[in-house]
Every structure is written in structure tokens, then in C-alpha cells.
Design an enzyme around this catalytic site. Sequence first.
Site: not given
Ligand code: G3P
Length: 223
Positions: A86
Site C-alpha cells: 500500500k
Molecule cells: O486503511 C484505510 C482506511 O480503511 C482507514 O479507515 O476508519 O481509519 O478512516 P479509517
Amino acid sequence: MLIFLDTADINSIKKGIEYYPIAGVTTNPTIIARENKDYVELLKDIGGVIGKDKMLHIQVLGTTAENIVKEANFIKDSIGGNIYIKIPVIKEGIKAIKILKKKGFNITATAIFTPQQALVAALAGADFVAPYVNRLDNISGDGVNVIREIKKLFDIYKLNTRILAASFKNVEQVHKSSLEGAHSVTLSLEVLENLLYHPLTDSSIKTFIEDWETTYNQTEFIK
Ligand code: G3P
């Protein structure tokens, strides 16, 4: 449609894989740091739990192409398995995507908030692009519209890059992203389990069992 688990919690991963059709696990530095364990050992453990048929997405921390490439090589050598690197969609990240694709790495471009970021990452060779739906919604953006426009661009230009929609906090965000043709979503176990929840489903099952028991004096089918 592919469903990923967005967690580094081994118990959630084991439970998710036991019950649901899971294509793999996605992580980011915050998700891994939350576990507060040796991250190489943790990621190796996750790889062991999910097996090589499922994808494991691991994010780099470097902010120069040189460091991103070094970290990608380190991840490949020290963790291995069916890994996707990533990479955030900064300028140096796009350069790193081009370099790593030529070396045969699988790439997920991440930290995406606009359709043009996704388009550039796809043209550079990303296999997946990860737009963050809830983080946009949180600041009065429209996360689902970003998914819609990325899908439209990928269709117009016939790009094979897949959308890995991320950052979900509720079922409605997942549902709307699915309707827009997101190729995959990554979810916490909690949001994934909420996809199945409906009070009428629960009350229907309760009534079926009660009716059966009233007539047959047993609660199961097998005599
Ligand atoms: O990894 C990317 C994403 O899933 C992050 O999610 O919940 O931290 O906005 P969040």
C-alpha cells in the site's frame, strides 16, 4: 465484489475468515500500531492465519520513492506471502508505484480522496486504489460520489485497476459504494457483521422456532 477485513487483530481475522467470504486483510500503520506488537511477527502471523490464497495489504511509511522501494523489498523479504504494497498517492508514491510495478510487485494506492488521484495511480500501474469514504463524509465531503466518479473514469478509459473502497463506519456507506460498482470493500468485523443484521430477521427466526416447538415439542429439525 471482494470483501476484505480492515484490521490487524488476529482474533477478528480468525473469526472473520471462519464465518464470512473474505478475500484478504488490509492494514495501515495506525491499524498495526493499535496492536502494539512486533509488527513483522504480527504480519507474519496474519499471513499464516489467512494463507497464501488470500491477499495481505501492507502499507509503507516512506515519503520518498527510494525509501518506499526499500520498504517494499523489506516487506517482501521479511513477511512474504500474497502481499500488496500500500502506497499513499503523493508524488514520490506515484514514482514508487511505477518502479515497483516493473519489478512485479502488487500495489494498492492508498489515502485517496479525489477521482484524479485514483486515475493517476491507476495509470502508474496500481492494482487497487483505496478511496476513504467515511473520512470524506466526516468533513462534509461525499465519499460515495468519489467512488462513483472513480468507477466512471476507470470504465471510460478501460482500466483494470480495481476500487478497494475503505474507511467505512456504517452499512449505508458500504451499500451505496457497492451500488456504485466498487470492486471491493474493506471493513472492520463490526461493520461486516452489521451487513447481516436486521431485527425482522431475528424475530422471524424466533417465531419459526417457537411455532415448531409448539407442534413438535422440539426446537431442531433432527429428531
Ligand atoms: O486503511 C484505510 C482506511 O480503511 C482507514 O479507515 O476508519 O481509519 O478512516 P479509517
